[in-house]
Design a protein around this motif. Sequence first.
Motif, PDB file in Angstrom:
ATOM      1  N   ALA A 174      17.108  -8.427   7.556  1.00 47.55           N
ATOM      2  CA  ALA A 174      18.036  -9.166   8.421  1.00 47.55           C
ATOM      3  C   ALA A 174      18.807 -10.224   7.631  1.00 47.55           C
ATOM      4  N   ARG A 175      18.117 -10.941   6.751  1.00 45.67           N
ATOM      5  CA  ARG A 175      18.803 -11.943   5.932  1.00 45.67           C
ATOM      6  C   ARG A 175      19.798 -11.285   4.971  1.00 45.67           C
ATOM      7  N   TRP A 176      19.417 -10.138   4.434  1.00 51.43           N
ATOM      8  CA  TRP A 176      20.332  -9.452   3.526  1.00 51.43           C
ATOM      9  C   TRP A 176      21.531  -8.888   4.279  1.00 51.43           C
ATOM     10  N   THR A 177      21.334  -8.428   5.509  1.00 57.64           N
ATOM     11  CA  THR A 177      22.443  -7.876   6.291  1.00 57.64           C
ATOM     12  C   THR A 177      23.461  -8.953   6.638  1.00 57.64           C
ATOM     13  N   LEU A 178      23.001 -10.152   6.921  1.00 55.64           N
ATOM     14  CA  LEU A 178      23.905 -11.236   7.321  1.00 55.64           C
ATOM     15  C   LEU A 178      24.541 -11.942   6.135  1.00 55.64           C
ATOM     16  N   ASP A 179      23.893 -11.938   4.981  1.00 56.52           N
ATOM     17  CA  ASP A 179      24.418 -12.662   3.829  1.00 56.52           C
ATOM     18  C   ASP A 179      23.959 -11.978   2.551  1.00 56.52           C
ATOM     19  N   GLN A 180      24.905 -11.402   1.824  1.00 50.47           N
ATOM     20  CA  GLN A 180      24.584 -10.733   0.561  1.00 50.47           C
ATOM     21  C   GLN A 180      24.809 -11.625  -0.657  1.00 50.47           C
ATOM     22  N   SER A 181      25.218 -12.854  -0.435  1.00 45.68           N
ATOM     23  CA  SER A 181      25.509 -13.743  -1.557  1.00 45.68           C
ATOM     24  C   SER A 181      24.280 -14.475  -2.072  1.00 45.68           C
ATOM     25  N   ASP A 182      23.210 -14.421  -1.339  1.00 43.45           N
ATOM     26  CA  ASP A 182      22.016 -15.167  -1.730  1.00 43.45           C
ATOM     27  C   ASP A 182      20.799 -14.251  -1.662  1.00 43.45           C
ATOM     28  N   ASP A 183      19.774 -14.608  -2.420  1.00 43.87           N
ATOM     29  CA  ASP A 183      18.535 -13.839  -2.415  1.00 43.87           C
ATOM     30  C   ASP A 183      17.855 -14.018  -1.049  1.00 43.87           C
ATOM     31  N   PRO A 184      17.532 -12.937  -0.356  1.00 46.37           N
ATOM     32  CA  PRO A 184      16.943 -13.076   0.979  1.00 46.37           C
ATOM     33  C   PRO A 184      15.515 -13.588   0.968  1.00 46.37           C
ATOM     34  N   TRP A 185      14.890 -13.649  -0.193  1.00 46.71           N
ATOM     35  CA  TRP A 185      13.501 -14.111  -0.253  1.00 46.71           C
ATOM     36  C   TRP A 185      13.421 -15.415  -1.020  1.00 46.71           C
TER      37      TRP A 185
ATOM     38  N   SER B  80       9.011  -0.673  -0.401  1.00 45.28           N
ATOM     39  CA  SER B  80       8.984   0.603   0.322  1.00 45.28           C
ATOM     40  C   SER B  80       9.249   0.424   1.806  1.00 45.28           C
ATOM     41  N   THR B  81       8.720  -0.642   2.386  1.00 48.38           N
ATOM     42  CA  THR B  81       8.933  -0.874   3.823  1.00 48.38           C
ATOM     43  C   THR B  81      10.377  -1.233   4.108  1.00 48.38           C
ATOM     44  N   VAL B  82      10.989  -2.062   3.271  1.00 48.98           N
ATOM     45  CA  VAL B  82      12.389  -2.469   3.492  1.00 48.98           C
ATOM     46  C   VAL B  82      13.328  -1.271   3.339  1.00 48.98           C
ATOM     47  N   LEU B  83      13.082  -0.450   2.337  1.00 46.98           N
ATOM     48  CA  LEU B  83      13.945   0.716   2.137  1.00 46.98           C
ATOM     49  C   LEU B  83      13.838   1.692   3.310  1.00 46.98           C
ATOM     50  N   GLU B  84      12.640   1.899   3.813  1.00 51.22           N
ATOM     51  CA  GLU B  84      12.471   2.796   4.957  1.00 51.22           C
ATOM     52  C   GLU B  84      13.075   2.200   6.222  1.00 51.22           C
ATOM     53  N   LEU B  85      13.008   0.891   6.323  1.00 52.10           N
ATOM     54  CA  LEU B  85      13.598   0.230   7.496  1.00 52.10           C
ATOM     55  C   LEU B  85      15.116   0.273   7.453  1.00 52.10           C
ATOM     56  N   GLN B  86      15.685   0.187   6.273  1.00 53.65           N
ATOM     57  CA  GLN B  86      17.144   0.273   6.174  1.00 53.65           C
ATOM     58  C   GLN B  86      17.644   1.665   6.552  1.00 53.65           C
ATOM     59  N   GLU B  87      16.866   2.690   6.269  1.00 53.48           N
ATOM     60  CA  GLU B  87      17.251   4.032   6.704  1.00 53.48           C
ATOM     61  C   GLU B  87      17.330   4.128   8.224  1.00 53.48           C
TER      62      GLU B  87
ATOM     63  N   ARG C 209      25.793  -3.797   9.886  1.00 56.32           N
ATOM     64  CA  ARG C 209      25.348  -3.024   8.726  1.00 56.32           C
ATOM     65  C   ARG C 209      25.605  -3.856   7.478  1.00 56.32           C
ATOM     66  N   SER C 210      24.780  -3.667   6.460  1.00 56.85           N
ATOM     67  CA  SER C 210      24.996  -4.367   5.197  1.00 56.85           C
ATOM     68  C   SER C 210      25.889  -3.516   4.304  1.00 56.85           C
ATOM     69  N   PRO C 211      26.949  -4.064   3.730  1.00 59.90           N
ATOM     70  CA  PRO C 211      27.838  -3.263   2.890  1.00 59.90           C
ATOM     71  C   PRO C 211      27.189  -2.803   1.595  1.00 59.90           C
ATOM     72  N   GLU C 212      26.196  -3.507   1.121  1.00 55.78           N
ATOM     73  CA  GLU C 212      25.531  -3.145  -0.134  1.00 55.78           C
ATOM     74  C   GLU C 212      24.105  -2.694   0.170  1.00 55.78           C
ATOM     75  N   SER C 213      23.605  -1.815  -0.681  1.00 56.78           N
ATOM     76  CA  SER C 213      22.246  -1.333  -0.502  1.00 56.78           C
ATOM     77  C   SER C 213      21.236  -2.403  -0.929  1.00 56.78           C
ATOM     78  N   VAL C 214      20.164  -2.485  -0.199  1.00 56.05           N
ATOM     79  CA  VAL C 214      19.148  -3.485  -0.495  1.00 56.05           C
ATOM     80  C   VAL C 214      18.296  -3.091  -1.702  1.00 56.05           C
ATOM     81  N   GLU C 215      18.429  -1.861  -2.143  1.00 54.45           N
ATOM     82  CA  GLU C 215      17.625  -1.388  -3.267  1.00 54.45           C
ATOM     83  C   GLU C 215      17.969  -2.112  -4.550  1.00 54.45           C
ATOM     84  N   SER C 216      19.167  -2.661  -4.630  1.00 55.51           N
ATOM     85  CA  SER C 216      19.569  -3.370  -5.840  1.00 55.51           C
ATOM     86  C   SER C 216      18.784  -4.666  -6.077  1.00 55.51           C
ATOM     87  N   LEU C 217      18.102  -5.158  -5.062  1.00 58.90           N
ATOM     88  CA  LEU C 217      17.352  -6.414  -5.180  1.00 58.90           C
ATOM     89  C   LEU C 217      15.986  -6.204  -5.838  1.00 58.90           C
ATOM     90  N   PHE C 218      15.505  -4.978  -5.881  1.00 58.87           N
ATOM     91  CA  PHE C 218      14.158  -4.736  -6.398  1.00 58.87           C
ATOM     92  C   PHE C 218      14.212  -4.229  -7.851  1.00 58.87           C
TER      93      PHE C 218
END
Length: 464
Positions: A391-402, A419-426, A455-464
């Motif tokens: 949710a934090r990544w979807t609303l703001d991609q400029s900062d680290d959500p954690w 693994s949980t975040v990637l499955e949840l984004q699907e 929706r988040s314009p960027e994939s969350v996989e780039s954070l890991f």
Amino acid sequence: MKHALMNDENRPSNLGEPTARVTRARAKFLGSSSGLPPLYPSAKHDDKRVSRASLKRAAPDKSVGSLAACHPNKKRAVLKDVTNVNCEKLYINCINAAKGQPIRQDRKGSLQKKGKVEPACFAKGSQVLEVIIENIVDELKLEGSQGTCPAVDLPTEPTKVTNEVSVAADDGKLCMKEESLEAKGVIDIDSRHRDPQMCSPYAADIYTSLFTRQVDRKPSPDYMEKLQRDITKGMRGILIDWLVEVSEEYELVPDTLYLTVNLLDRFLSENYIEKQKLQLLGVTCMLIASKYEEICARRVEEFCFITDNTYKKEEVVEMESRVLNLLKFQLSVPTTKKFLRRFIQAAQASYKVPSVELEFLANYLAELTLVEYSFLKYLPSVTAASAIFLARWTLDQSDDPWNPTLEHYTRHKASELKSTVLELQELQLNTKGGMLNAIREKYKQPKFKCVSTLRSPESVESLF
């Protein structure tokens, strides 16, 4: 008449002839006091009334003196002989408990300790208590001077350590002062709330218990493959999607929906059921959950009506008894919703103004996992933390959500949620969703800020 009364009053009474029963104590008392009068008058004058004045005149003047002449030591000696045995044993136990040293007792009943003979505790009980207190104080002083405590031996020479070491004065145990939250970069979310319903003084202990219990009340992640043969994952998803609509129709709180799904999965993890009874099981679990979570629970007839009267009231009540007995009435369950409340507070701590969209979006993502059977393999705390992360990544991609605050309160690092975040984004990007659109339609409403469309314009996989 007057003269008769006077004659009766002046007539001497023979008070020295007792007719009442004389006990041993009274006989002894009469012998020591030179013959005090008995309690009752003579038998010769039983038919006549004796006035109080005549009794006063008949009483000898030396009664007070005779009472004082009684030997007082005799009674004390009797009391001492009777009670000293139990009293000495009582104080022996007290001294043994306080000092931890054996105290022997001789045949004469005196206390012997280190060559000293103590008097009987009945006579000098206060002195024994003073000895106990002095011994305890001496032990504490000795331990303090040696720099030791009963639990842990401290080093004789001071050494430099990272954590500050202190000895608690109340229990004498070694205490390690933890590094403050501010030094770790963690915001204390419990100090900000003055609402008593937030239970801020006890929140940390409450969630420590929930983290522990979530493992015990977790359903089996593979009961469909091992136990159930008549129902499928798709049937389970359809049932839960319909229960979401029922909760909206009856305006139930979200905790009721989460508990309903938990009871459903826990029952199916241990008991085989036919597909004709699956809907009956669903409404029964929601009936039980509403009784536990709702202020005003819905009646059984209403749950029968929502099924178009497919099931009778007697069938629902019978299934309710069956579910409760199988689960052993263990209804207090740490669901994803309970962890989500705590984690949302931690996520909002870094914002100057609380974000309503963040709260709605995190709840939306968490409810999407209810329908999916594959999310049973994750703990509720992991699912809740992953919903906050996405949710934090979807609303703001400029900062680290954690951040350190979220890591502290969720007890999970960002790498553990991959693994949980990637499955949840699907699930979030799956706009089709098939026939199971109840949750998406629910959060598409303006009162929820239409967060299901985000929706988040960027994939969350780039954070890991």
